[in-house]
Motif scaffolding. Sequence first.
Motif, PDB file in Angstrom:
ATOM      1  N   MET A 175      -3.337 -80.439 -23.050  1.00  0.00           N
ATOM      2  CA  MET A 175      -4.613 -80.940 -23.578  1.00  0.00           C
ATOM      3  C   MET A 175      -4.602 -80.856 -25.101  1.00  0.00           C
ATOM      4  SD  MET A 175      -8.454 -79.598 -22.700  1.00  0.00           S
ATOM      5  CE  MET A 175      -9.872 -80.135 -23.641  1.00  0.00           C
ATOM      6  N   ALA A 176      -5.138 -81.888 -25.753  1.00  0.00           N
ATOM      7  CA  ALA A 176      -5.192 -81.913 -27.210  1.00  0.00           C
ATOM      8  C   ALA A 176      -6.125 -80.821 -27.718  1.00  0.00           C
ATOM      9  CB  ALA A 176      -5.679 -83.282 -27.672  1.00  0.00           C
ATOM     10  N   ASN A 177      -6.060 -80.593 -29.006  1.00  0.00           N
ATOM     11  CA  ASN A 177      -6.969 -79.653 -29.637  1.00  0.00           C
ATOM     12  C   ASN A 177      -8.398 -79.965 -29.197  1.00  0.00           C
ATOM     13  OD1 ASN A 177      -8.530 -78.092 -31.294  1.00  0.00           O
ATOM     14  ND2 ASN A 177      -7.661 -78.854 -33.208  1.00  0.00           N
ATOM     15  N   PRO A 178      -9.098 -79.027 -28.544  1.00  0.00           N
ATOM     16  CA  PRO A 178     -10.439 -79.312 -28.019  1.00  0.00           C
ATOM     17  C   PRO A 178     -11.404 -79.812 -29.077  1.00  0.00           C
ATOM     18  CG  PRO A 178      -9.616 -77.223 -27.154  1.00  0.00           C
ATOM     19  CD  PRO A 178      -8.652 -77.664 -28.211  1.00  0.00           C
ATOM     20  N   MET A 179     -11.232 -79.401 -30.335  1.00  0.00           N
ATOM     21  CA  MET A 179     -12.155 -79.818 -31.385  1.00  0.00           C
ATOM     22  C   MET A 179     -12.100 -81.323 -31.624  1.00  0.00           C
ATOM     23  SD  MET A 179     -13.585 -77.052 -31.856  1.00  0.00           S
ATOM     24  CE  MET A 179     -14.688 -77.608 -33.137  1.00  0.00           C
ATOM     25  N   LYS A 180     -10.952 -81.949 -31.302  1.00  0.00           N
ATOM     26  CA  LYS A 180     -10.845 -83.396 -31.463  1.00  0.00           C
ATOM     27  C   LYS A 180     -11.882 -84.119 -30.615  1.00  0.00           C
ATOM     28  CE  LYS A 180      -5.916 -84.022 -32.559  1.00  0.00           C
ATOM     29  NZ  LYS A 180      -4.672 -84.677 -32.089  1.00  0.00           N
ATOM     30  N   TYR A 181     -12.132 -83.581 -29.427  1.00  0.00           N
ATOM     31  CA  TYR A 181     -13.041 -84.237 -28.509  1.00  0.00           C
ATOM     32  C   TYR A 181     -14.475 -84.228 -29.024  1.00  0.00           C
ATOM     33  CZ  TYR A 181      -9.307 -84.153 -24.998  1.00  0.00           C
ATOM     34  OH  TYR A 181      -8.139 -84.362 -24.310  1.00  0.00           O
ATOM     35  N   PHE A 182     -14.846 -83.165 -29.737  1.00  0.00           N
ATOM     36  CA  PHE A 182     -16.246 -82.970 -30.100  1.00  0.00           C
ATOM     37  C   PHE A 182     -16.604 -83.533 -31.473  1.00  0.00           C
ATOM     38  CE2 PHE A 182     -15.233 -79.584 -27.057  1.00  0.00           C
ATOM     39  CZ  PHE A 182     -16.184 -79.861 -26.079  1.00  0.00           C
ATOM     40  N   ARG A 183     -15.620 -84.042 -32.220  1.00  0.00           N
ATOM     41  CA  ARG A 183     -15.900 -84.578 -33.557  1.00  0.00           C
ATOM     42  C   ARG A 183     -16.928 -85.697 -33.574  1.00  0.00           C
ATOM     43  NH1 ARG A 183      -9.643 -84.591 -35.707  1.00  0.00           N
ATOM     44  NH2 ARG A 183      -9.485 -82.326 -36.097  1.00  0.00           N
ATOM     45  N   PRO A 184     -16.947 -86.602 -32.579  1.00  0.00           N
ATOM     46  CA  PRO A 184     -17.973 -87.653 -32.611  1.00  0.00           C
ATOM     47  C   PRO A 184     -19.403 -87.124 -32.588  1.00  0.00           C
ATOM     48  CG  PRO A 184     -16.222 -88.242 -31.077  1.00  0.00           C
ATOM     49  CD  PRO A 184     -15.981 -86.819 -31.479  1.00  0.00           C
ATOM     50  N   LEU A 185     -19.580 -85.876 -32.127  1.00  0.00           N
ATOM     51  CA  LEU A 185     -20.926 -85.316 -32.026  1.00  0.00           C
ATOM     52  C   LEU A 185     -21.445 -84.780 -33.356  1.00  0.00           C
ATOM     53  CD1 LEU A 185     -20.600 -83.244 -28.716  1.00  0.00           C
ATOM     54  CD2 LEU A 185     -21.428 -85.584 -28.974  1.00  0.00           C
ATOM     55  N   TYR A 186     -20.536 -84.437 -34.273  1.00  0.00           N
ATOM     56  CA  TYR A 186     -20.935 -83.703 -35.477  1.00  0.00           C
ATOM     57  C   TYR A 186     -22.005 -84.400 -36.305  1.00  0.00           C
ATOM     58  CZ  TYR A 186     -16.832 -80.741 -34.530  1.00  0.00           C
ATOM     59  OH  TYR A 186     -15.923 -79.895 -33.952  1.00  0.00           O
ATOM     60  N   PRO A 187     -21.838 -85.691 -36.679  1.00  0.00           N
ATOM     61  CA  PRO A 187     -22.883 -86.308 -37.517  1.00  0.00           C
ATOM     62  C   PRO A 187     -24.235 -86.359 -36.838  1.00  0.00           C
ATOM     63  CG  PRO A 187     -21.298 -87.951 -36.759  1.00  0.00           C
ATOM     64  CD  PRO A 187     -20.714 -86.621 -36.427  1.00  0.00           C
ATOM     65  N   PHE A 188     -24.246 -86.579 -35.520  1.00  0.00           N
ATOM     66  CA  PHE A 188     -25.520 -86.665 -34.809  1.00  0.00           C
ATOM     67  C   PHE A 188     -26.185 -85.293 -34.680  1.00  0.00           C
ATOM     68  CE2 PHE A 188     -22.783 -90.082 -33.085  1.00  0.00           C
ATOM     69  CZ  PHE A 188     -23.456 -91.152 -33.653  1.00  0.00           C
ATOM     70  N   LEU A 189     -25.376 -84.264 -34.488  1.00  0.00           N
ATOM     71  CA  LEU A 189     -25.924 -82.909 -34.439  1.00  0.00           C
ATOM     72  C   LEU A 189     -26.516 -82.527 -35.795  1.00  0.00           C
ATOM     73  CD1 LEU A 189     -23.200 -81.078 -32.319  1.00  0.00           C
ATOM     74  CD2 LEU A 189     -25.569 -81.546 -31.638  1.00  0.00           C
ATOM     75  N   LEU A 190     -25.835 -82.922 -36.874  1.00  0.00           N
ATOM     76  CA  LEU A 190     -26.363 -82.645 -38.211  1.00  0.00           C
ATOM     77  C   LEU A 190     -27.661 -83.418 -38.446  1.00  0.00           C
ATOM     78  CD1 LEU A 190     -23.065 -82.675 -40.336  1.00  0.00           C
ATOM     79  CD2 LEU A 190     -24.509 -80.693 -39.817  1.00  0.00           C
TER      80      LEU A 190
END
Length: 307
Positions: A1-16
């Motif tokens: 499995m790839a670095n798990p953080m790669k999966y969650f990057r699309p969420l960052y701007p919306f969470l901010l």
Amino acid sequence: MANPMKYFRPLYPFLLGWALILYTSTFSYVGLVNGLGQLLLFALVVCLPIWRTERMSYVDIGWPWGLVLLGWISYWISDGHWLRSLVVSGVLVLIGLRMGMGALKMWRMGMLKKEFPRYQYQRGRWERDGKSNVQLALQVDAISQGLANASFLALPIFIIASNNSAELSIFEVIGLIVWLLAFAMETVADMQKLHFLKKMKKEGKQRQVCDVGLWRYCRHPNYFAEWMVWNGLVIASIPSWLALQGSETTLVWILLGFGLLFTSRMMYSTLVYVTGAVPSEHYSVQKRPGYAEYQQRTNRFFPGPRT
């Protein structure tokens, strides 16, 4: 499995963006109610069906009905002038219903039983990015669209609905005119495409390129019009954003202004690169023999003269 953080990057701007709304003194409560409502709606209508079917197409139901929910919540909770709040909520509900009713029709016709091409294109992106856990990538992409309704797409709505002035600004008039023209353009473009497809089916012609009406002046008039719908709301929010200057700290007020600009930028990127023009044309070129020539003589996104 790839670095798990790669999966969650699309969420960052919306969470901010959502965090910014929650941090404000003006929108914290309505932002919390809307955000939780969006997450609940997407969990039941989008995330659960995706988990069971591994098809992203259910987003086409959740996203527009999330806009309807956003419109109702804003009108219910916001404390601006009643007519302004009613108008902006009504505008948003119309945007959501136009697409939401169409999505429910596709669901009843069984069209969601196979993945839409634009979401198939996403899987190629995940593969190139080393994202091998498809279920996780599906859920993250779905949640990101729910968070878009909780953050940047909510910003112009909340800001307009917070203005308690009874006077109408010239920016609000211009914004509403832009919205009305764009909404009409998007509706007409969809009707022209549907009429063209029915005509081709009746004549027994397959894999034809829609090159009629508005489709003669750009390859995606519906996507362009959808972008302008949101630009109209951003324009209409300018006087209400200016009125917030005394209610929020300078830093928060400036960030809200940047958030409005990002709303336009985010919708452009989505409609051109993420789930719009680029993914759909990837398959159109393969399926429709005349599409490459159509690309050469017709603008992709912005309407203009044919070459």
